[in-house]
Write a protein that holds these residues in place. Structure first.
Motif, short mmCIF file in Angstrom:
data_model
loop_
_atom_site.label_atom_id
_atom_site.label_comp_id
_atom_site.label_asym_id
_atom_site.label_seq_id
_atom_site.Cartn_x
_atom_site.Cartn_y
_atom_site.Cartn_z
N ALA A 152 0.82 -1.21 0.00
CA ALA A 152 0.00 0.00 0.00
C ALA A 152 0.86 1.26 0.00
N LEU A 153 1.95 1.24 0.78
CA LEU A 153 2.78 2.43 0.93
C LEU A 153 3.64 2.70 -0.30
N PHE A 154 4.41 1.69 -0.73
CA PHE A 154 5.34 1.91 -1.82
C PHE A 154 4.64 2.03 -3.17
N ASN A 326 -2.99 11.69 -8.65
CA ASN A 326 -3.90 10.56 -8.70
C ASN A 326 -4.19 10.08 -7.29
N SER A 327 -5.30 9.42 -7.14
CA SER A 327 -5.67 8.83 -5.86
C SER A 327 -6.15 7.41 -6.10
N ILE A 328 -6.37 6.69 -5.02
CA ILE A 328 -6.81 5.31 -5.12
C ILE A 328 -8.17 5.21 -5.80
N LEU A 329 -8.93 6.30 -5.78
CA LEU A 329 -10.25 6.30 -6.42
C LEU A 329 -10.15 6.18 -7.93
N ASP A 330 -8.99 6.56 -8.50
CA ASP A 330 -8.81 6.44 -9.94
C ASP A 330 -8.86 4.99 -10.41
N LEU A 331 -8.64 4.07 -9.50
CA LEU A 331 -8.72 2.65 -9.86
C LEU A 331 -10.16 2.18 -10.02
N PHE A 332 -11.12 3.01 -9.61
CA PHE A 332 -12.53 2.62 -9.68
C PHE A 332 -13.39 3.67 -10.39
N GLU A 454 0.12 6.21 -15.96
CA GLU A 454 -0.34 7.23 -15.01
C GLU A 454 -0.64 6.66 -13.63
N ILE A 455 -1.17 5.43 -13.58
CA ILE A 455 -1.54 4.81 -12.29
C ILE A 455 -0.99 3.40 -12.18
N ARG A 456 0.04 3.09 -12.96
CA ARG A 456 0.53 1.70 -13.00
C ARG A 456 1.02 1.25 -11.61
N GLN A 457 1.84 2.06 -10.98
CA GLN A 457 2.37 1.64 -9.68
C GLN A 457 1.28 1.58 -8.63
N MET A 458 0.34 2.53 -8.69
CA MET A 458 -0.75 2.50 -7.73
C MET A 458 -1.60 1.25 -7.94
N GLY A 459 -1.87 0.91 -9.20
CA GLY A 459 -2.66 -0.27 -9.50
C GLY A 459 -1.96 -1.55 -9.08
N MET A 460 -0.65 -1.63 -9.37
CA MET A 460 0.10 -2.82 -8.98
C MET A 460 0.22 -2.91 -7.46
#
Length: 556
Positions: A152-154, A326-332, A454-460
């Motif tokens: 979650a952090l990294f 970006n935020s975690i909401l971008d994944l949804f 744009e959100i690859r690391q957040m998604g992974m």
């Protein structure tokens, strides 16, 4: 023109990509040592109670007779690990003597451990047996909790700070916390440092894979991604060899931690992802990195011609609609990303719970723990060779789905093998673990290709969180075997099969498809694909109508 075209112009899969990938995957291999380290450092050797303090072994010169007189035997004729007689029962040395009704008590004076295989482990040092045996599993759960927090952090930090900074920090944190673990004097301190070590797992794996994928042209991504799996397999084989040579747990812990200081030192040379730099407006540094790549690949002239304007011409259309934050909401937030995220949540959880359920308790197979560890590593090699071939020539979706379903069926089938056929059970479990390992590394690459830059690391990172939840759930699922022996394999197998079906039904193929840079570009690609399929479908309907009408016209 896409960014991958620029990489092709600068040498494609050249010397830089080979060296860069090797330097990133070497630490990933040794990271496997830490994941499975407690199979050896927390091994529970045969043990029995220490004799009562008010009695000595001098009563007899036969140590076997003394043991028989003080420790009850279980149904297999092995000394009970957690019980002793309150008083030595010398009558039991006589033939036909029975221990029925003899008073017993717990191990009030400690335990005697068989040190023939393991001279020291954390189980021996802190007596993590009998009533305290759950603490052994707790230590591994603490490590997996660290992996969960790290994911979650990294994952979030990497999209904000870049891929390199969290990676360099993770190397240093693992080197320090791993070495410190070898010197701690209490179980609580051990757990604290294991938690810190677990956090670095996600920081290293996720950022290494992203850097490899983002510096690799499209045609090299499959092989580069699958090499991550081979490095993890190599790490398991290294662990089996090192653990066999270095038996004391403290020295083993130090031996697999010290190399990360070397990785920390050379990681400063590794360039940041130019994709990420361009996304965040750091064009000058991106151009400098690209020139360095061109020089290493023998394309110095092409590199010297690079300017910010030239680079922008390759990626202007892809980055035009990029968001600055970006935020975690971008994944949804958007339909396509939401479907991908929900499906990957289930796939990562299912793959992880089955994988760690099989791989984290090697002593249950009743064979040499070093042999089983080596077997579990070796079996990954042919499985990943098959996975590499199918990912290149068939596709990611079919490969991940097939391996997950096959692994689930293997796990379920293993519950029909009799308990006395331990070798067959071990081999079949190893095959299932090989399929799960292959699907795991395939889904790492697949996830990196499904999400836009744009959100690859957040998604992974978010997907990896679900994998860590699976790792935490695996010991809990294993305890279901105390209720019914069929519950554990059915749970592991069913979730794996369902995950494979989810991949086949809901995820799109990414083989030979350029990486998408923004959320908007991904939504646009999906809409264009749907429009194209609708057009083709309508054309087929018109053709069928025309074919159906022709005979009727001729008849009229």
């Amino acid at each position: 023109m896409a960014f991958t075209d620029l990489l092709d112009a600068l040498g494609g899969v050249g010397r830089f990509q080979f060296v860069y990938t090797a330097l990133l995957l070497l630490p990933c291999g040794l990271l496997a040592c830490h994941t499975f380290l407690q199979n050896f450092t927390a091994a529970a050797p045969p043990h029995h109670c220490w004799h009562p303090a008010n009695h000595t072994e001098a009563s007899t010169n036969d140590s076997g007779a003394w043991l028989r007189a003080t420790i009850p035997l279980n149904q297999q004729g092995v000394p009970e690990p957690c019980q002793r007689y309150t008083e030595p029962q010398w009558d039991l040395l006589k033939s036909n003597a029975s221990s029925h009704g003899v008073a017993t008590e717990g191990c009030k004076d400690g335990w005697v451990y068989d040190r023939s295989i393991f001279p020291s482990t954390i189980v021996m040092e802190w007596d993590l047996v009998c009533e305290a045996r759950s603490l052994r599993d707790l230590a591994q759960s603490v490590y997996m909790s660290g992996v969960l927090v790290g994911a979650a952090l990294f994952g979030s930090l990497a999209d904000r700070l870049g891929r390199k900074a969290p990676l360099v920090w993770s190397y240093l944190q693992l080197a320090i916390s791993g070495a410190a673990t070898a010197y701690v004097g209490s179980f609580s301190a051990y757990c604290v440092f294991r938690f810190l070590m677990g956090m670095t797992f996600s920081g290293i794996i996720l950022n290494s894979l992203s850097l490899v994928v983002e510096w690799m042209p499209t045609r090299g991504r499959t092989v580069a991604g699958i090499l991550l799996g081979f490095s993890f397999t190599l790490g398991q084989l290294i662990l089996a060899g090192v653990a066999h040579l270095i038996r004391p747990w403290r020295w083993l812990q130090f031996a697999v931690s010290a190399p990360f200081l070397v990785f920390f030192l050379y990681s400063w040379w590794l360039p940041e992802s130019s994709r990420w730099l361009l996304l965040h407006g750091k064009s000058q540094q991106a151009v400098q990195n690209l020139r360095k790549v061109a020089m290493i690949n023998g394309r110095k002239e092409e590199g010297e011609r690079l300017t910010i304007e030239v680079v922008s011409s390759y990626i202007h259309s892809e980055f035009a609609s990029v968001r600055t934050s970006n935020s975690i909401l971008d994944l949804f937030r958007t339909p396509t990303i939401r479907k991908v995220t929900c499906c990957l949540m289930f796939v990562w959880f299912s793959n992880s719970v089955a994988y760690y359920g099989l791989a984290m308790d090697l002593q249950k197979f009743g064979l040499s723990i070093y042999l089983v560890q080596a077997l579990f590593g070796i079996i990954d090699i042919p499985a990943m060779l098959v996975a590499t071939t199918t990912m290149i020539y068939v596709g990611r979706r079919a490969t991940v789905a097939s391996f997950l379903i096959l692994a689930g069926l293997m796990v379920i089938a293993n519950m029909f093998v009799p308990e006395d056929l331990q070798t067959l059970r071990t081999v079949q479990a190893a095959l299932g673990k090989g399929c799960l390992a292959s699907s795991f590394i395939c889904v790492y690459l697949f996830t990196g290709e499904l999400y836009p830059t744009e959100i690859r690391q957040m998604g992974m990172g978010f997907a990896s969180v679900n994998a860590r939840l699976g790792g935490l759930a695996a010991p809990l699922v294993t305890t279901l075997g105390e209720i019914s022996p069929v519950l554990t394999p059915v749970s592991f197998g069913a979730t794996s099969v369902l995950a494979g079906m989810a991949v086949a039904c809901f995820l799109t193929e990414t083989r030979n498809v350029p990486l998408v840079e923004t959320i908007a570009a991904m939504e646009r690609r999906v809409k264009e694909g749907l429009s194209k399929r609708d057009t083709e479908h309508k054309s087929e309907e018109i053709s069928l109508q025309q074919l159906g009408a022709s005979p009727l016209k001729e008849t009229i």
